[in-house]
Design an enzyme around this catalytic site. Structure first.
Site, PDB file in Angstrom:
ATOM      1  N   VAL A 101     -14.164   0.485 -11.384  1.00 44.22           N
ATOM      2  CA  VAL A 101     -14.969   0.748 -12.314  1.00 44.22           C
ATOM      3  C   VAL A 101     -14.639  -0.211 -13.645  1.00 44.22           C
ATOM      4  O   VAL A 101     -15.696  -0.332 -14.489  1.00 44.22           O
ATOM      5  CB  VAL A 101     -15.261   2.209 -12.836  1.00 44.22           C
ATOM      6  CG1 VAL A 101     -15.730   2.961 -11.437  1.00 44.22           C
ATOM      7  CG2 VAL A 101     -14.060   2.929 -13.210  1.00 44.22           C
ATOM      8  N   HIS A 119     -17.866   2.052  -6.686  1.00 44.29           N
ATOM      9  CA  HIS A 119     -17.920   3.218  -7.365  1.00 44.29           C
ATOM     10  C   HIS A 119     -18.474   3.355  -8.884  1.00 44.29           C
ATOM     11  O   HIS A 119     -18.159   4.220  -9.560  1.00 44.29           O
ATOM     12  CB  HIS A 119     -16.482   3.694  -7.441  1.00 44.29           C
ATOM     13  CG  HIS A 119     -16.117   4.234  -6.166  1.00 44.29           C
ATOM     14  ND1 HIS A 119     -14.444   4.171  -5.740  1.00 44.29           N
ATOM     15  CD2 HIS A 119     -16.522   4.431  -4.745  1.00 44.29           C
ATOM     16  CE1 HIS A 119     -14.368   4.681  -4.491  1.00 44.29           C
ATOM     17  NE2 HIS A 119     -15.479   4.817  -3.922  1.00 44.29           N
TER      18      HIS A 119
HETATM   19  P1  OAD Z   1      -5.389   4.947  -5.789  1.00 48.18           P
HETATM   20  O1  OAD Z   1      -4.745   5.129  -7.307  1.00 48.18           O
HETATM   21  O2  OAD Z   1      -5.503   5.982  -4.859  1.00 48.18           O
HETATM   22  O3  OAD Z   1      -4.395   3.861  -5.055  1.00 48.18           O
HETATM   23  C1  OAD Z   1      -3.727   2.550  -5.799  1.00 48.18           C
HETATM   24  C2  OAD Z   1      -2.888   1.941  -4.634  1.00 48.18           C
HETATM   25  O4  OAD Z   1      -2.523   0.908  -5.174  1.00 48.18           O
HETATM   26  C3  OAD Z   1      -1.897   2.605  -3.960  1.00 48.18           C
HETATM   27  O5  OAD Z   1      -2.049   2.582  -2.511  1.00 48.18           O
HETATM   28  C4  OAD Z   1      -0.619   1.755  -4.473  1.00 48.18           C
HETATM   29  O6  OAD Z   1       0.677   1.808  -3.656  1.00 48.18           O
HETATM   30  C5  OAD Z   1      -1.429   0.532  -4.830  1.00 48.18           C
HETATM   31  N1  OAD Z   1      -0.612  -0.122  -5.853  1.00 48.18           N
HETATM   32  C6  OAD Z   1       0.105   0.154  -7.034  1.00 48.18           C
HETATM   33  N2  OAD Z   1       0.359  -0.706  -7.862  1.00 48.18           N
HETATM   34  C7  OAD Z   1       0.023  -1.849  -7.196  1.00 48.18           C
HETATM   35  C8  OAD Z   1       0.235  -3.261  -7.330  1.00 48.18           C
HETATM   36  N3  OAD Z   1       0.733  -3.598  -8.627  1.00 48.18           N
HETATM   37  N4  OAD Z   1      -0.125  -4.181  -6.546  1.00 48.18           N
HETATM   38  C9  OAD Z   1      -0.994  -3.892  -5.422  1.00 48.18           C
HETATM   39  N5  OAD Z   1      -1.210  -2.465  -5.097  1.00 48.18           N
HETATM   40  C10 OAD Z   1      -0.722  -1.530  -5.862  1.00 48.18           C
HETATM   41  O7  OAD Z   1      -6.544   3.928  -6.213  1.00 48.18           O
HETATM   42  P2  OAD Z   1      -7.744   3.519  -5.096  1.00 48.18           P
HETATM   43  O8  OAD Z   1      -7.270   3.470  -3.668  1.00 48.18           O
HETATM   44  O9  OAD Z   1      -8.283   2.426  -5.735  1.00 48.18           O
HETATM   45  O10 OAD Z   1     -12.576   6.973  -6.757  1.00 48.18           O
HETATM   46  O11 OAD Z   1      -8.575   4.843  -5.293  1.00 48.18           O
HETATM   47  C11 OAD Z   1      -9.890   4.980  -4.655  1.00 48.18           C
HETATM   48  C12 OAD Z   1     -10.793   5.544  -5.337  1.00 48.18           C
HETATM   49  O12 OAD Z   1     -10.015   7.036  -5.401  1.00 48.18           O
HETATM   50  C13 OAD Z   1     -11.124   5.248  -6.759  1.00 48.18           C
HETATM   51  O13 OAD Z   1     -12.139   4.267  -7.015  1.00 48.18           O
HETATM   52  C14 OAD Z   1     -11.642   6.480  -7.459  1.00 48.18           C
HETATM   53  C15 OAD Z   1     -10.369   7.461  -6.889  1.00 48.18           C
HETATM   54  O14 OAD Z   1     -10.290   8.546  -7.028  1.00 48.18           O
HETATM   55  C16 OAD Z   1     -13.631   7.646  -7.371  1.00 48.18           C
HETATM   56  O15 OAD Z   1     -13.244   8.014  -8.468  1.00 48.18           O
HETATM   57  C17 OAD Z   1     -14.704   8.030  -6.717  1.00 48.18           C
END
Ligand code: OAD
Length: 270
Positions: A101, A119
């Site tokens: 976001v 989102h």
């Molecule tokens: P998450 O916080 O669930 O996951 C972050 C991901 O990024 C994990 O799989 C980490 O392993 C990876 N990660 C961390 N640091 C990294 C880096 N430097 N480079 C590459 N990868 C890295 O975030 P999202 O998957 O985006 O939704 O979460 C999805 C949604 O869940 C969000 O948009 C939000 C959340 O709750 C809503 O609020 C509806």
């Protein structure tokens, strides 16, 4: 690196889908949702980003979003955002679907017509009851006091902290999708239209746990046929077993390299 897509690139037609999540902004200093750094005042984001949390304690939820807005405003796009923007400008057809976001992809230079913020947008403020929307970068700690919004200019401390709708007086809320809420239909349709228009040569999924079924579904549908499906994530995710290439590195390190390799892989178009 020999790219499966290099063959396709040589046909001078490149269709790209990039799906991103919180990990892409992590190296800009924006905490992810599910990592231990995602916690704010020891509160679990999954419990704050809900309609129930807002109904129970709108002040707390607004405090959290204001803190996030501040952090995002002070952050800069990193090398991953910049590389994705470069790809957006060079691919024949390109769509970014981000769960983030924040506005870091936009500030890196990806035009709005090539971006779906599935989102929502943390800088938008909308009514929790009617259709009133303030998309005018309500990124300030207080609601901006101008135009129609003058009527929601703060008159007391509580008005400052939880703004009210100038149309129906209900509480205003951040313009994001919360757990358990519907995705914005028009944005879903934009993704569906892109997928319907053809398979992608390259799909990059970076920095997301891919916990939502639609992320997995879009990645798989986009890469149907012969498409390259590249996952960039230090950790395994539900998508990993479908990827044609796994890159277990941080996004700011890996994505620029991947984009460079794509551009060097023989296409005069990219
Ligand atoms: P998450 O916080 O669930 O996951 C972050 C991901 O990024 C994990 O799989 C980490 O392993 C990876 N990660 C961390 N640091 C990294 C880096 N430097 N480079 C590459 N990868 C890295 O975030 P999202 O998957 O985006 O939704 O979460 C999805 C949604 O869940 C969000 O948009 C939000 C959340 O709750 C809503 O609020 C509806």
């Amino acid at each position: 690196m020999i790219w499966k897509s290099a063959l396709l690139l040589n046909l001078y037609f490149v269709r790209v889908l990039v799906l991103t999540g919180a990990g892409v902004s992590a190296e800009s200093g924006i905490p992810t949702f599910r990592g231990k750094d995602g916690y704010w005042r020891n509160l679990d984001p999954a419990k704050l980003a809900t309609p129930d949390a807002f109904a129970r304690d709108p002040q707390l939820v607004w405090d959290w979003y204001r803190e996030r807005r501040r952090r995002i405003r002070n952050a800069q796009p990193n090398a991953a955002h910049e590389a994705i923007a470069r790809l957006a400008h060079h691919a024949d057809e390109f769509l970014l679907v981000t769960q983030n976001v924040d506005d870091l992809h936009a500030r890196a230079g990806i035009p709005a017509e090539k971006t779906v913020q599935i989102h929502g947008d943390i800088f938008a403020t909308r009514c929790s009851r009617c259709d009133f929307l303030d998309a005018d970068r309500g990124g300030s700690p207080e609601p901006p006091a101008r135009g129609r919004l003058r009527s929601i200019a703060p008159t007391s401390k509580s008005d400052v902290e939880v703004p009210r709708c100038p149309t129906c007086n209900a509480l205003m809320r951040p313009g994001v999708v919360w757990f358990g809420e519907q995705l914005p239909g028009n944005e879903v349709q934009r993704v569906e239209n892109y997928l319907d228009n053809g398979a992608c040569d390259v799909v990059i999924v970076a920095g997301t746990t891919a916990t939502f079924g639609y992320i997995l579904d879009w990645a798989l549908r986009a890469s149907r046929g012969d498409g390259e499906l590249i996952e960039v994530n230090p950790q395994e995710t539900p998508l990993s077993r479908f990827a044609t290439r796994l890159v277990r590195e941080s996004a700011a390190i890996a994505v620029p390299r991947i984009v460079d390799e794509l551009m060097d892989s023989g296409s005069s178009k990219l």
